[in-house]
Design a protein around this motif. Structure first.
Motif, PDB file in Angstrom:
ATOM      1  N   SER A 192      -0.674 -11.322  -1.948  1.00 13.22           N
ATOM      2  CA  SER A 192       0.062 -10.316  -1.188  1.00 13.22           C
ATOM      3  C   SER A 192      -0.735  -9.866   0.017  1.00 13.22           C
ATOM      4  O   SER A 192      -1.956 -10.000   0.064  1.00 13.22           O
ATOM      5  N   ASN A 193      -0.014  -9.329   0.994  1.00 17.59           N
ATOM      6  CA  ASN A 193      -0.607  -8.598   2.115  1.00 17.59           C
ATOM      7  C   ASN A 193      -0.095  -7.169   2.073  1.00 17.59           C
ATOM      8  O   ASN A 193       1.080  -6.943   1.782  1.00 17.59           O
ATOM      9  N   GLY A 194      -0.958  -6.222   2.378  1.00 16.62           N
ATOM     10  CA  GLY A 194      -0.531  -4.838   2.498  1.00 16.62           C
ATOM     11  C   GLY A 194      -1.296  -4.140   3.598  1.00 16.62           C
ATOM     12  O   GLY A 194      -2.522  -4.282   3.692  1.00 16.62           O
ATOM     13  N   TRP A 195      -0.576  -3.417   4.455  1.00 15.65           N
ATOM     14  CA  TRP A 195      -1.201  -2.638   5.529  1.00 15.65           C
ATOM     15  C   TRP A 195      -0.687  -1.201   5.485  1.00 15.65           C
ATOM     16  O   TRP A 195       0.493  -0.964   5.183  1.00 15.65           O
ATOM     17  N   ASN A 206       3.362   7.636  14.608  1.00 20.48           N
ATOM     18  CA  ASN A 206       3.860   7.736  13.240  1.00 20.48           C
ATOM     19  C   ASN A 206       3.094   6.770  12.338  1.00 20.48           C
ATOM     20  O   ASN A 206       2.696   5.689  12.779  1.00 20.48           O
ATOM     21  N   ALA A 207       2.911   7.151  11.097  1.00 20.30           N
ATOM     22  CA  ALA A 207       2.310   6.242  10.125  1.00 20.30           C
ATOM     23  C   ALA A 207       3.261   5.080   9.862  1.00 20.30           C
ATOM     24  O   ALA A 207       4.484   5.226   9.946  1.00 20.30           O
ATOM     25  N   MET A 208       2.686   3.910   9.548  1.00 14.75           N
ATOM     26  CA  MET A 208       3.479   2.718   9.267  1.00 14.75           C
ATOM     27  C   MET A 208       2.925   2.011   8.035  1.00 14.75           C
ATOM     28  O   MET A 208       1.744   2.147   7.706  1.00 14.75           O
ATOM     29  N   LEU A 209       3.793   1.242   7.393  1.00 16.96           N
ATOM     30  CA  LEU A 209       3.435   0.537   6.171  1.00 16.96           C
ATOM     31  C   LEU A 209       3.997  -0.874   6.223  1.00 16.96           C
ATOM     32  O   LEU A 209       5.133  -1.086   6.651  1.00 16.96           O
ATOM     33  N   TYR A 640       8.885 -11.232  -0.225  1.00 21.35           N
ATOM     34  CA  TYR A 640       9.563 -10.015   0.224  1.00 21.35           C
ATOM     35  C   TYR A 640       8.701  -9.392   1.309  1.00 21.35           C
ATOM     36  O   TYR A 640       7.467  -9.346   1.195  1.00 21.35           O
ATOM     37  N   VAL A 641       9.349  -8.938   2.369  1.00 23.64           N
ATOM     38  CA  VAL A 641       8.655  -8.264   3.473  1.00 23.64           C
ATOM     39  C   VAL A 641       9.397  -6.975   3.788  1.00 23.64           C
ATOM     40  O   VAL A 641      10.625  -6.963   3.869  1.00 23.64           O
ATOM     41  N   ALA A 642       8.650  -5.899   3.941  1.00 26.32           N
ATOM     42  CA  ALA A 642       9.228  -4.651   4.447  1.00 26.32           C
ATOM     43  C   ALA A 642       8.249  -4.036   5.434  1.00 26.32           C
ATOM     44  O   ALA A 642       7.057  -3.912   5.142  1.00 26.32           O
ATOM     45  N   VAL A 643       8.750  -3.699   6.611  1.00 27.38           N
ATOM     46  CA  VAL A 643       7.965  -3.027   7.646  1.00 27.38           C
ATOM     47  C   VAL A 643       8.601  -1.660   7.857  1.00 27.38           C
ATOM     48  O   VAL A 643       9.777  -1.571   8.209  1.00 27.38           O
ATOM     49  N   ILE A 644       7.827  -0.601   7.631  1.00 21.22           N
ATOM     50  CA  ILE A 644       8.370   0.758   7.613  1.00 21.22           C
ATOM     51  C   ILE A 644       7.595   1.648   8.575  1.00 21.22           C
ATOM     52  O   ILE A 644       6.364   1.628   8.578  1.00 21.22           O
ATOM     53  N   GLU A 645       8.313   2.412   9.376  1.00 19.98           N
ATOM     54  CA  GLU A 645       7.704   3.430  10.236  1.00 19.98           C
ATOM     55  C   GLU A 645       8.249   4.789   9.809  1.00 19.98           C
ATOM     56  O   GLU A 645       9.469   4.974   9.723  1.00 19.98           O
TER      57      GLU A 645
END
Length: 701
Positions: A192-195, A206-209, A640-645
């Motif tokens: 996995s990758n996580g940022w 803004n914080a992002m994930l 699965y990929v999710a990019v959240i701001e």
């Protein structure tokens, strides 16, 4: 249940209708639908990507609808997985499942699942009942859409849900059969990758994930994307098929992802047999033994019975016996049945304090937690149930442990306060790509020397180095840039070695070696579909012996720039020439495009791939298996990929690589795989108006 007609309305609307008229129609329609749905109703709104948006009148109803939705999307798979978790798959489907049943029964999964179900608090236990009821209701009403072969599992019981969770978490992720006794055909490809990016490092403030698990594209590893809305929860994310709560998720206030951490939650103990037992602390102890009956379906449909003797020592079940020795398995978390409720409550949390209060229960046996929230906090937690061990480092505990003494038998877990953790680092960013926690950010904030040496190893691989490079070299990362970085196929290993390999090939190589050098020099050092040179480099890497290949080994003093250099350039060139000759013979050209050789396939869809093995230092991970005509097909990786701001409102894009359904005639129709091949994500619709504007189907209960 009734089917809404919104999609038909929109198909009839002319593309040339003025935006104002469209807006008015939408407002009128949404208003009429809001009044049409009673507050006493529960509904599933299916969007055009096959994502179910569940709106429950209460939590029980939401769980019921989630069970229904999973059956509609993955019914055949879900029932097969539950059959395996019962330890009765060979009885249902034949001898090919016999090893699976032996593993499930030897490790005590069904019996422990029944106990776990009983000890849930009554409210949450009722949620599990509702989830199972939703599964059974769908099967009852749509039996024609379910494969006859798996209907034998019905009806599903809530204990089956717990057994499936237990098999997935403790006896696939924490410890995989291949690691112990070689039951599976290949080792688990889990990563996995996580940022997490703080406002100080974000272009928007803004914080992002970034959530990006990498798992096999089949079996119990398939992700399922969904939104669950009910009193006290409005969360969007994904879970593994058959799990009744979201495992990776975000809401209006916060979000988290998991990565597979360098966590050692199991040990194999070597026991010395004596009489009918084994030696322990100078005495002979008897095994606790029981004989189970296994039924195996024969080709003619009859059942054949086999006996399975299960022995347990003080360490755990005996998984292998040979040469007057027995090997017993000890796994963390078998006394902690609150995993599902912990995930559920994580998704209901509203701030970091509430979120950590839930984490401190330590019910989840492993997985790093990467977290971000609306207030700008980010966190990395090396989460897991970590045994308190008497001595030894990580390498020692990866081996076979002497089982004749209580000195090596761990019984306690480290509390939350002992786990490697950092909140709001000065760097403004956190990352994990399955590397140890010491490399989560730079300058390093979690110091390995402050923790027992068995907590985690010390290394930093090329994918981690690539991850850190992208984060560190961009002072202000935008939402769109994070999506672009997510899809990066640049090979960190190529950047590290080509400055040595290319001149060496020109110095020591024959004609084909020099031609290979020219190809590698012109190559963009990426694994995009049209990248020419990537196939040559990747196959060269595969043929190299890397134990002694680097002139400069990895060093804790230079974790981001080592290893480096070729220890034996002449030998490396000889390997390159052999690989080049094979590439030219097989594919007709040294510079064959990456996507001609490496493919992504689901059903009848066959597309050129981009991405590759993380060992090459690629952030966009795909793992391939040989296919026909000397091609390779993706079998694991980006799933699965999710990019959240965490803006107001929250902004998010996502993708489930292989689509959100495995049932025949699903909504997806390969749409998401085609987006995957183009490095695209789909918009995440969370507000009712957005969902209705992109509606595929509506079901009301």
């Amino acid at each position: 249940m009734r089917i809404d007609f919104l999609s038909r309305v929109y198909k009839r609307v002319s593309r040339r209708v003025l935006p104002l008229i469209l807006a008015l129609i939408l407002i009128l329609f949404v208003g009429s639908q809001t009044t049409a749905v009673s507050a006493k109703s529960t509904e599933i709104l299916w969007d055009t990507y096959g994502v179910p948006h569940i709106h429950g009148k209460d939590n029980r109803s939401a769980f019921y609808a989630f069970g229904w939705a999973q059956m509609q999307s993955h019914g055949d798979l879900l029932l097969r997985l539950y059959g395996q978790a019962r330890g009765r798959a060979a009885e249902y489907w034949g001898e090919e499942y016999l090893d699976s049943d032996r593993w499930v029964l030897t490790t005590g999964i069904p019996e422990r699942a029944r106990t776990w179900y009983k000890v849930q608090n009554p409210t949450f236990r009722s949620y599990l009942d509702a989830f199972a009821a939703g599964i059974n209701a769908y099967a009852s009403q749509h039996g024609n859409l379910i494969n006859d072969e798996v209907e034998v599992v019905l009806p599903v019981k809530p204990e089956d849900v717990m057994a499936h969770l237990h098999r997935v978490l403790h006896f696939t992720f924490v410890v995989n059969p291949e690691q112990v006794i070689g039951l599976s055909q290949q080792k688990l490809q889990a990563g996995s990758n996580g940022w997490a990016i703080a406002p100080s490092h974000s272009a928007s403030g803004n914080a992002m994930l970034l959530a990006n698990p990498h798992l096999p594209w089949s079996d119990l590893f398939l992700w399922y994307e969904a939104q669950i809305t009910a009193p006290g929860i409005d969360a969007y994310g994904a879970t593994l098929v058959g799990i009744p709560v979201l495992a990776i998720a975000f809401n209006d206030n916060l979000g988290w992802t998991h990565t597979v951490n360098t966590h050692d939650g199991w040990d194999v103990y070597e026991l010395t047999l004596a009489g009918n037992g084994y030696r322990f602390d100078g005495k002979v102890r008897d095994f606790l033994s029981k004989t189970l009956s296994l039924k195996v379906k024969q080709k003619n449909g009859s059942l054949q019975e086999q006996s399975l003797v299960v022995k347990n020592s003080v360490h755990g079940p005996v998984v292998l016996e040979k040469d007057n020795k027995a090997f017993a398995l000890r796994v963390v978390g078998l006394d902690r049945p609150g995993v599902l409720q912990q995930w559920w409550d994580m998704a209901r949390s509203r701030n970091l304090n509430e979120f950590e209060k839930v984490l401190k229960r330590l019910q989840l046996p492993m997985f790093t937690v990467i977290y971000a929230d609306r207030k700008g906090h980010i966190m990395h937690l090396f989460n897991g149930q970590v045994p308190v061990r008497s001595n030894g480092d990580f390498t020692y505990w990866e081996g076979i442990i002497p089982g004749n003494t209580s000195k090596t038998l761990w019984t306690k877990m480290h509390p939350y306060r002992d786990l490697p953790r950092i909140v709001d680092p000065k760097s403004g960013w956190l990352q994990n790509t399955n590397d140890p926690p010491w490399t989560t950010t730079f300058p390093a904030t979690i110091k390995a020397n402050n923790y027992p040496p068995y907590i985690a190893p010390r290394f930093m691989d090329f994918r981690s180095q690539r991850s850190v490079r992208m984060l560190d070299e961009d002072e202000k990362i935008s939402f769109d840039e994070m999506i672009a970085y997510k899809h990066s196929t640049r090979m960190e290993l190529a950047d590290r070695l080509l400055d040595d390999l290319i001149p060496a090939a020109r110095k020591y190589g024959q004609d084909i070696g020099r031609r290979a050098a020219n190809i590698l020099e012109a190559w963009d050092r990426q694994a995009n579909a049209d990248s020419r040179g990537a196939v040559l480099f990747a196959l060269w890497v595969e043929k190299m012996d890397w134990d002694q290949a680097f002139s400069k080994p990895w060093s804790e003093n230079s974790p981001r720039t080592t290893p480096d250099g070729l220890a034996n350039p002449k030998s490396a060139v000889a390997t390159l020439e052999a690989v080049a000759a094979q590439v030219e013979k097989t594919y007709g050209a040294l510079d064959v495009p990456w996507g001609d050789v490496f493919r992504v396939r689901v059903g009848d869809i066959d597309l050129p791939a981009n991405g590759g093995d993380g060992d090459l230092g690629i952030f966009r991970v795909l793992n391939f298996a040989p296919s026909e005509n000397d091609r390779f097909q993706a079998v694991a990786g980006d799933s699965y990929v999710a990019v959240i701001e965490f803006s107001n409102p929250v902004r998010a894009m996502a993708l489930t690589s292989y689509g959100n359904a495995s049932q025949p005639n699903s909504f997806d129709g390969g749409k998401q795989l085609q987006m995957f091949a183009k490095k695209q994500l789909h918009p995440v619709w969370r507000q009712r108006q957005e969902i209705l504007a992109h509606l595929q189907e509506r079901q009301v209960f």
